[in-house]
Design an enzyme around this catalytic site. Structure first.
Site, PDB file in Angstrom:
ATOM      1  CB  CYS A 165       8.865  21.456  28.539  1.00  0.00           C
ATOM      2  SG  CYS A 165       7.865  20.864  29.943  1.00  0.00           S
TER       3      CYS A 165
ATOM      4  CG  HIS B 296       9.145  17.185  26.467  1.00  0.00           C
ATOM      5  ND1 HIS B 296      10.402  17.729  26.703  1.00  0.00           N
ATOM      6  CD2 HIS B 296       8.465  17.312  27.633  1.00  0.00           C
ATOM      7  CE1 HIS B 296      10.471  18.143  27.950  1.00  0.00           C
ATOM      8  NE2 HIS B 296       9.311  17.908  28.540  1.00  0.00           N
TER       9      HIS B 296
ATOM     10  CD  GLU C 235      12.328  17.110  23.782  1.00  0.00           C
ATOM     11  OE1 GLU C 235      12.603  17.327  24.971  1.00  0.00           O
ATOM     12  OE2 GLU C 235      11.445  17.741  23.166  1.00  0.00           O
TER      13      GLU C 235
END
Length: 511
Positions: A79, A169, A171
């Site tokens: 990001c 993202h 994660e």
């Protein structure tokens, strides 16, 4: 030398999730603020750049020398980290027409080892207000989404290490194959060995503790909780009876907890002294109703009791503590420590006058990793899976003034609640549960008698790390049974309610 990944934190709320993804792949990693100087040595296998609440086009935006990093190790920007990469190498990042937030389908345009075994149209999670409008020279687009023309990219190079950027993202939970994308970067790009396990951690930590402590003695305050117990076991494995544990009964522990915990420590062959200081705490807390004042009284009195006992151990040169990684990250965050909402649940910082060096064997572990290490050390599962319990104990679950009578009421009610959770197989499904004694009496009827007794609130939450939490949706019939058991067996309580507040806006504890 243990190999590791570095995660440079630009202030993203998701930075810890990146670390968890790396750790789950059995690879050690550390989070450091983007502005903390560091040397890239042979132990560092790669660098991940986190997201950020900032824009790369802000004046004085957080920045690092990515070109310097990629001369030495592979780099992945996520990001903000991806946008910073694009801008630093000559690309263009513009304000999006609208904030792009939520789910998107990843269209893989160019096959790459980063997307090994990743499905086309895989769901990813966007959270950004800027977009990469133009890639630098010698960069290519790897993936797009319906609204994002550059969702993933890499640098075409022969004279540096690989450099990747992801606009989304990977994660977060909502990126369905995000963990696999991160794992591909770790294993396929950075060639990490994936050999960081609880067994290897225990072996390396014991050896490091023996080297750090030598022939000196260590004193340590124990609480019966997971962190302090696991830390004590590691230190004990390193120095044996030269560890002197001190377990203080502050009068606001759970029912029979003092005796049960001491018995377990004895079974684990830990050198622990139990101190019954109940009356001391009750006297100090008399007539005190302010939550913060109660916390500070308990914290200060604990330190006084601990110091008095510690002074009997003249040969002690070290102070053992159960500090875990989220505490360390919080203290060195990009924005500085968070504003104090209430004093920390656990008693911290002992006075400098004690002149003791710190021993913190868990300071780089997350809570779930601490539990795995504890099981590896042979600590009973019941203690390992114990819910977090605040340092001030039941004192902050008794709203208003604390008396010995109120403590006993709450201990009895809470013991029933905990046992019912375990019997129903629900205890391990919630992050934390507890009972709160309210400063409210209400009318009730038992048989032909009118009662005027206390109300208790039951609290149970689900969470990953306690930073945010949702109220646990416990079955109605279970709650009904608990209510009946408490009211029928604890004289002095005639009403039970259930707390359905989430964090935020509420906190897990009431005080």
């Amino acid at each position: 030398m243990t190999e590791k990944m570095l995660i440079l934190d630009f202030g993203s709320q998701f930075t810890q999730l990146i670390a968890r993804c790396v750790r789950e792949a059995n690879i050690y990693c550390e989070i450091i603020p983007y502005n903390k100087p560091f040397e890239i040595d042979n132990s560092i296998k790669g660098i991940i750049l986190s997201g950020s609440p900032y824009s790369v086009n802000d004046t004085n935006n957080p920045a690092v020398n990515i070109a310097h990093f990629v001369q030495q190790v592979p780099v992945l920007g996520i990001c903000y980290g991806a946008q910073l990469t694009a801008k630093e190498f000559g690309g263009r990042v513009d304000k999006s027409n609208k904030r792009e937030y939520g789910r998107a389908a990843l269209q893989i345009e160019q096959q790459d080892i980063l997307f090994t075994h990743i499905n086309n149209n895989s769901q990813v999670w966007m959270s950004h207000s800027d977009s990469i409008a133009l890639l630098p020279e010698n960069f290519i687009t790897l993936a797009t989404t319906e609204n994002i023309p550059i969702a993933a990219f890499k640098k075409i190079t022969t004279n540096t290490y690989p450099l990747y950027g992801l606009q989304f993202h990977p994660e977060v939970y909502h990126s369905s194959e995000g963990k696999n994308i991160i794992k591909n970067f770790l294993v396929e790009v950075c060639h990490c060995k994936q050999d960081w396990t609880p067994t290897s951690f225990v072996q390396e930590t014991i050896a490091a503790l023996q080297k750090q402590i030598g022939n000196a003695h260590v004193i340590m305050a124990l609480s019966g909780g997971v962190d302090s117990t696991v830390a004590a076991m590691l230190i004990s494995k390193a120095v044996g009876k030269k560890l002197h544990g001190i377990f203080v009964d502050n009068g606001v522990l759970r029912k029979n907890e003092f005796e049960q915990v001491l018995k377990t420590y004895q079974q684990l062959d830990l050198n622990v002294t139990g101190i019954n200081a109940k009356q001391l705490f009750y006297d100090a807390l008399k007539d005190k109703t302010d939550p913060e004042q109660k916390r500070k009284i308990i914290g200060k009195l604990f330190i006084d009791v601990f110091q008095k006992e510690a002074q009997k151990i003249n040969e002690a040169k070290f102070l053992g503590q159960g500090t875990i990684y989220p505490d360390v990250i919080e203290s060195v965050s990009v924005h500085g420590p968070s504003a104090t909402i209430k004093s920390h649940h656990n008693v911290g910082g002992l006075p400098d006058t004690m002149h003791l060096a710190l021993v913190e064997p868990l300071r780089f572990l997350f809570k779930d990793e601490v539990r795995k290490v504890g099981l590896e050390l042979g600590i009973p599962e019941e203690m390992i899976n114990r819910h977090p319990f605040p340092g001030p104990g039941l004192a902050i679950r008794i709203l208003g003034e604390i008396t010995e009578e109120k403590v006993q009421l709450l201990q009895d009610a809470d013991a029933i609640y905990m046992q019912q959770l375990k019997t129903a197989g629900l205890y391990n499904q919630v992050w934390q549960a507890g009972t709160i004694l309210l400063p409210v009496k209400s009318v009730g009827v038992m048989g032909d008698e009118r009662t005027y007794e206390y109300t208790v609130a039951l609290r149970a939450v689900t969470s990953v790390d306690g930073m945010t939490a949702d109220w646990a949706h416990l079955p109605y019939n279970f709650l009904a049974n608990v209510s009946n058991e408490i009211i029928n067996n604890v004289r002095g309580i005639n009403r039970v309610v259930y707390d359905i507040s989430s964090k935020p806006p509420a906190t897990i504890e009431w005080e």
